[in-house]
Design a protein around this motif. Structure first.
Motif, PDB file in Angstrom:
ATOM      1  N   ASN A   1       9.205  -3.743   2.717  1.00 25.39           N
ATOM      2  CA  ASN A   1       8.263  -2.784   2.134  1.00 25.39           C
ATOM      3  C   ASN A   1       6.823  -2.930   2.633  1.00 25.39           C
ATOM      4  O   ASN A   1       5.925  -2.286   2.091  1.00 25.39           O
ATOM      5  N   VAL A   2       6.575  -3.753   3.636  1.00 25.98           N
ATOM      6  CA  VAL A   2       5.220  -3.905   4.171  1.00 25.98           C
ATOM      7  C   VAL A   2       5.014  -2.884   5.283  1.00 25.98           C
ATOM      8  O   VAL A   2       5.798  -2.851   6.234  1.00 25.98           O
ATOM      9  N   PRO A   3       3.987  -2.024   5.213  1.00 26.15           N
ATOM     10  CA  PRO A   3       3.733  -1.073   6.301  1.00 26.15           C
ATOM     11  C   PRO A   3       3.598  -1.789   7.638  1.00 26.15           C
ATOM     12  O   PRO A   3       2.994  -2.855   7.740  1.00 26.15           O
ATOM     13  N   ILE A   4       4.137  -1.177   8.667  1.00 26.81           N
ATOM     14  CA  ILE A   4       4.271  -1.865   9.947  1.00 26.81           C
ATOM     15  C   ILE A   4       2.922  -2.238  10.548  1.00 26.81           C
ATOM     16  O   ILE A   4       2.796  -3.264  11.223  1.00 26.81           O
TER      17      ILE A   4
ATOM     18  N   PRO B   1       0.825  -1.187   0.000  1.00 28.36           N
ATOM     19  CA  PRO B   1       0.000   0.000   0.000  1.00 28.36           C
ATOM     20  C   PRO B   1       0.863   1.242   0.000  1.00 28.36           C
ATOM     21  O   PRO B   1       1.942   1.262   0.569  1.00 28.36           O
ATOM     22  N   SER B   2       0.376   2.294  -0.646  1.00 28.03           N
ATOM     23  CA  SER B   2       1.175   3.503  -0.794  1.00 28.03           C
ATOM     24  C   SER B   2       0.739   4.545   0.223  1.00 28.03           C
ATOM     25  O   SER B   2      -0.432   4.917   0.271  1.00 28.03           O
ATOM     26  N   TYR B   3       1.670   5.004   1.028  1.00 28.38           N
ATOM     27  CA  TYR B   3       1.418   6.093   1.958  1.00 28.38           C
ATOM     28  C   TYR B   3       2.098   7.344   1.427  1.00 28.38           C
ATOM     29  O   TYR B   3       3.090   7.278   0.708  1.00 28.38           O
TER      30      TYR B   3
ATOM     31  N   ASP C   1      -3.377  10.708   5.417  1.00 25.89           N
ATOM     32  CA  ASP C   1      -4.658  10.206   5.927  1.00 25.89           C
ATOM     33  C   ASP C   1      -4.711   8.682   5.976  1.00 25.89           C
ATOM     34  O   ASP C   1      -5.194   8.100   6.960  1.00 25.89           O
ATOM     35  N   ALA C   2      -4.219   8.016   4.925  1.00 22.49           N
ATOM     36  CA  ALA C   2      -4.289   6.553   4.891  1.00 22.49           C
ATOM     37  C   ALA C   2      -3.447   5.940   6.002  1.00 22.49           C
ATOM     38  O   ALA C   2      -3.894   5.039   6.722  1.00 22.49           O
ATOM     39  N   GLU C   3      -2.223   6.439   6.157  1.00 20.23           N
ATOM     40  CA  GLU C   3      -1.350   5.901   7.208  1.00 20.23           C
ATOM     41  C   GLU C   3      -1.908   6.221   8.587  1.00 20.23           C
ATOM     42  O   GLU C   3      -1.890   5.374   9.486  1.00 20.23           O
ATOM     43  N   PHE C   4      -2.429   7.439   8.759  1.00 19.01           N
ATOM     44  CA  PHE C   4      -2.950   7.818  10.067  1.00 19.01           C
ATOM     45  C   PHE C   4      -4.175   6.985  10.428  1.00 19.01           C
ATOM     46  O   PHE C   4      -4.363   6.600  11.586  1.00 19.01           O
ATOM     47  N   GLU C   5      -4.991   6.678   9.420  1.00 16.67           N
ATOM     48  CA  GLU C   5      -6.167   5.838   9.666  1.00 16.67           C
ATOM     49  C   GLU C   5      -5.747   4.468  10.196  1.00 16.67           C
ATOM     50  O   GLU C   5      -6.358   3.926  11.129  1.00 16.67           O
ATOM     51  N   ASP C   6      -4.696   3.907   9.607  1.00 23.08           N
ATOM     52  CA  ASP C   6      -4.203   2.618  10.094  1.00 23.08           C
ATOM     53  C   ASP C   6      -3.665   2.731  11.525  1.00 23.08           C
ATOM     54  O   ASP C   6      -3.863   1.846  12.349  1.00 23.08           O
TER      55      ASP C   6
ATOM     56  N   LYS D   1      -1.336  13.239  14.642  1.00 23.88           N
ATOM     57  CA  LYS D   1      -1.422  13.495  13.201  1.00 23.88           C
ATOM     58  C   LYS D   1      -0.453  14.587  12.789  1.00 23.88           C
ATOM     59  O   LYS D   1       0.187  14.504  11.730  1.00 23.88           O
ATOM     60  N   GLN D   2      -0.335  15.631  13.604  1.00 23.88           N
ATOM     61  CA  GLN D   2       0.629  16.690  13.298  1.00 23.88           C
ATOM     62  C   GLN D   2       2.062  16.149  13.242  1.00 23.88           C
ATOM     63  O   GLN D   2       2.844  16.516  12.365  1.00 23.88           O
ATOM     64  N   MET D   3       2.378  15.269  14.173  1.00 16.85           N
ATOM     65  CA  MET D   3       3.718  14.689  14.177  1.00 16.85           C
ATOM     66  C   MET D   3       3.927  13.800  12.962  1.00 16.85           C
ATOM     67  O   MET D   3       5.010  13.801  12.356  1.00 16.85           O
ATOM     68  N   LEU D   4       2.908  13.043  12.581  1.00 21.21           N
ATOM     69  CA  LEU D   4       3.025  12.182  11.395  1.00 21.21           C
ATOM     70  C   LEU D   4       3.263  13.035  10.148  1.00 21.21           C
ATOM     71  O   LEU D   4       4.091  12.690   9.291  1.00 21.21           O
ATOM     72  N   GLN D   5       2.537  14.151  10.038  1.00 19.79           N
ATOM     73  CA  GLN D   5       2.743  15.049   8.899  1.00 19.79           C
ATOM     74  C   GLN D   5       4.160  15.630   8.908  1.00 19.79           C
ATOM     75  O   GLN D   5       4.793  15.781   7.859  1.00 19.79           O
ATOM     76  N   LYS D   6       4.675  15.918  10.091  1.00 16.01           N
ATOM     77  CA  LYS D   6       6.015  16.493  10.185  1.00 16.01           C
ATOM     78  C   LYS D   6       7.090  15.498   9.780  1.00 16.01           C
ATOM     79  O   LYS D   6       8.005  15.819   9.011  1.00 16.01           O
ATOM     80  N   ILE D   7       7.006  14.253  10.265  1.00 16.82           N
ATOM     81  CA  ILE D   7       8.056  13.285   9.961  1.00 16.82           C
ATOM     82  C   ILE D   7       7.952  12.754   8.538  1.00 16.82           C
ATOM     83  O   ILE D   7       8.946  12.283   7.978  1.00 16.82           O
ATOM     84  N   ARG D   8       6.755  12.838   7.946  1.00 21.45           N
ATOM     85  CA  ARG D   8       6.609  12.411   6.553  1.00 21.45           C
ATOM     86  C   ARG D   8       6.850  13.572   5.583  1.00 21.45           C
ATOM     87  O   ARG D   8       6.933  13.367   4.375  1.00 21.45           O
ATOM     88  N   GLY D   9       6.882  14.814   6.099  1.00 21.07           N
ATOM     89  CA  GLY D   9       7.105  15.968   5.233  1.00 21.07           C
ATOM     90  C   GLY D   9       5.979  16.199   4.257  1.00 21.07           C
ATOM     91  O   GLY D   9       6.188  16.712   3.156  1.00 21.07           O
ATOM     92  N   SER D  10       4.754  15.829   4.655  1.00 20.79           N
ATOM     93  CA  SER D  10       3.607  15.943   3.748  1.00 20.79           C
ATOM     94  C   SER D  10       2.322  15.997   4.567  1.00 20.79           C
ATOM     95  O   SER D  10       2.244  15.437   5.660  1.00 20.79           O
ATOM     96  N   ASP D  11       1.298  16.668   4.030  1.00 22.65           N
ATOM     97  CA  ASP D  11      -0.027  16.658   4.660  1.00 22.65           C
ATOM     98  C   ASP D  11      -0.833  15.434   4.242  1.00 22.65           C
ATOM     99  O   ASP D  11      -1.888  15.149   4.827  1.00 22.65           O
ATOM    100  N   ASP D  12      -0.365  14.733   3.213  1.00 25.85           N
ATOM    101  CA  ASP D  12      -1.083  13.570   2.686  1.00 25.85           C
ATOM    102  C   ASP D  12      -0.734  12.322   3.497  1.00 25.85           C
ATOM    103  O   ASP D  12       0.027  11.456   3.051  1.00 25.85           O
TER     104      ASP D  12
END
Length: 520
Positions: A480-483, A14-16, A253-258, A240-251
């Motif tokens: 390559n499998v999301p954790i 899956p693509s995050y 949602d899919a990873e945060f939902e998991d 969610k803010q931290m996830l956006q910061k470490i990924r360098g993107s606002d996109d």
């Protein structure tokens, strides 16, 4: 098995959103500093115990045996349980600390465990440098062990959670990289301090452990918490803010939902260690979190790291030559770990495990055979210069094989296969088993060498045969499998799928609900 994995390999993960950025790279490097304390200790203890000034002060009976008639049994010249207790006592306290750190890591975050580990390790380094008797040495070692236990439990979890899925292997291996750099630094320090005329070089060697302790202590103050850890403590917006910061993107949602699903499931779980030990659905995680660290130790790698100078000295090399040989193995240990960083996310975990296992078997058999040819069962004899060089070459080959396979993969795989509700408990089990058998092997290695002689190297080789077969048949590829989607890997595996449960059962028991995952 092969058909299942081949079918899985035809589909992508899956693509995050988000890519590697400077913030995440810096964060992972700072967190990985915790590996320095473990590596420095692995490298420093063997060098110190080969120094005549240290032996004369604390272990005079061992020193007298070493300088006695050189025709004595070479296998037994360093056989002393008190001497090995100096080295191995650290890992006994680390075992206890790993279990305590699991609760702290889960309830209060990964950062606090790192900070606590660094502070306690710093205290142990100071006590060891000031030691005037064996009791002070042991107390210092026990404190060092608590620091190692806390860091080894929390840092691999932290790195696996904060890294993007497709770079998780490389970033998690940063921990193993720091371990190898710590070993190399310790070898350099020992080579220098052994030449200090006053005979107090061992104090400098032991005291300089404060440097990596300060690095992880100060560094942990500036590290961000992982989104997973923040969610566990109930702050979804901040997570969610931290996830956006470490990924360098606002996109995201899919990873945060998991992550939210996994966190909700984790909160339904009480006594995670008990669940790991007793529930059938977690059998794959229990098996890998116990057998991988067990096999990691029975390769014999840490006795080579602990006792390389002692081992080379036993084989007839002088103190300076022994320390130089250890320095060579430490250098190639670092180089080989760079190989694993490059390869792990390109060719997968299984290929590294298998190639490394085969190479270790060959090197152990060759070293055992050369020692048998030179010393036989009597332990009397001498290695020629050419033979000594070959022993160093094959020991280095063994160390390199471990450094790009079982070393980094042994920390990476157990952390990435555990669901969030069991991740701290799983890593506590992984690190605890690792410390337990590090203690056992470290404590009894010199005695085993005395009694089993060259056969000890063949015993280690036999263990490597068994563990390589175990990986071939039972470890699915996790590259390559999301954790948070790792459970699907086991549902597709020829053996572990019988332990899988359906989504309804998962939700009743607390595991994160499954979503469709395409594996690669």
């Amino acid at each position: 098995m092969a058909r299942d994995e081949e079918a899985a390999g035809r589909r992508g993960p899956p693509s995050y959103g988000g890519e590697v950025n400077a913030f995440i790279v810096t964060t992972c490097i700072v967190a990985a500093f915790g590996g320095l304390i473990f590596g420095y200790d692995l490298g420093i203890s063997g060098g110190v115990t080969s120094m005549d000034s240290f032996l004369m002060k604390f272990f005079p009976s061992v020193y007298r045996k070493e300088v006695a008639d050189q025709k004595q049994n070479m296998y037994c010249k360093f056989d002393s349980h008190l001497l090995t207790l100096f080295t191995s006592s650290l890992y006994l306290s680390a075992l206890v600390a790993c279990m305590c750190a699991s609760t702290i890591t889960r309830k209060y975050g990964r950062k606090l465990s790192m900070l606590s580990g660094g502070l306690v390790f710093l205290a142990g380094a100071i006590i060891n440098a000031a030691a005037v008797n064996v009791a002070m040495l042991i107390v210092g070692r026990l404190l060092l062990g608590i620091g190692v236990g806390f860091c080894n439990q929390s840092i691999p979890v932290y790195l696996s959670e904060i890294a993007p899925a497709k770079w998780r292997g490389a970033m998690n291996i940063g921990f193993q990289m720091m371990i190898t750099i710590g070993i190399l630094a310790a070898n350099l320090v020992n080579y220098w301090t052994a030449k200090i005329p006053s005979g107090n070089g061992w104090r400098i060697s032991l005291g300089l452990a404060a440097v990596p302790a300060l690095m992880i202590t100060v560094g942990s103050l500036f590290l961000p918490d992982t989104p997973n850890s923040i969610l566990e403590r109930g702050d979804a917006a901040k997570a969610k803010q931290m996830l956006q910061k470490i990924r360098g993107s606002d996109d995201v949602d899919a990873e945060f939902e998991d992550l939210v699903r996994a966190s909700a499931a984790a909160k339904k779980i009480d006594r995670p260690m008990r669940r790991l030990l007793t529930e059938r659905r977690y059998r794959p995680q229990l098996v890998f979190c116990t057998l991988i660290p067990f096999f990691q130790q029975v390769t014999g790698i840490n006795v080579v790291m602990f006792y390389a100078p002692v081992l080379f000295k036993t084989l007839g090399l002088g103190q300076s030559a022994s320390l130089m040989s250890s320095l060579i193995t430490g250098f190639f240990n670092v180089i080989a770990t760079f190989v694993s960083i490059y390869v792990a996310d390109r060719f997968g975990r299984r290929s590294l495990f298998l190639e490394g296992g085969i190479q270790m078997i060959i090197c152990q058999v060759v070293v055992g055979g050369m020692i048998a040819g030179s010393f036989g069962t009597s332990g009397t004899g001498q290695l020629s210069t050419a033979a000594a060089v070959l022993v160093v070459v094959f020991v280095t080959g063994f160390v390199m094989a471990f450094a790009w396979s079982w070393g980094p993969m042994g920390w990476l795989v157990p952390t990435e296969i555990c669901p969030l509700e069991l991740r701290s408990a799983g890593q506590a089990m992984n690190a605890g088993v690792n410390m337990l058998f590090t203690f056992v092997i470290g404590q009894f290695f010199l005695s085993l060498l005395c009694h089993l002689k060259f056969g000890l190297f063949f015993l280690f080789a036999a263990f490597v045969v068994v563990m390589t077969a175990f990986i071939y048949f039972f470890l699915p590829e996790t590259r390559n499998v999301p954790i948070e989607d790792m459970g699907e890997v086991f549902r597709r595996h020829w053996f572990w799928r019988k332990y899988a449960v359906d989504d309804d059962d998962n939700n009743k028991g607390g595991s994160a609900p499954r979503r469709s995952v395409e594996l690669k």
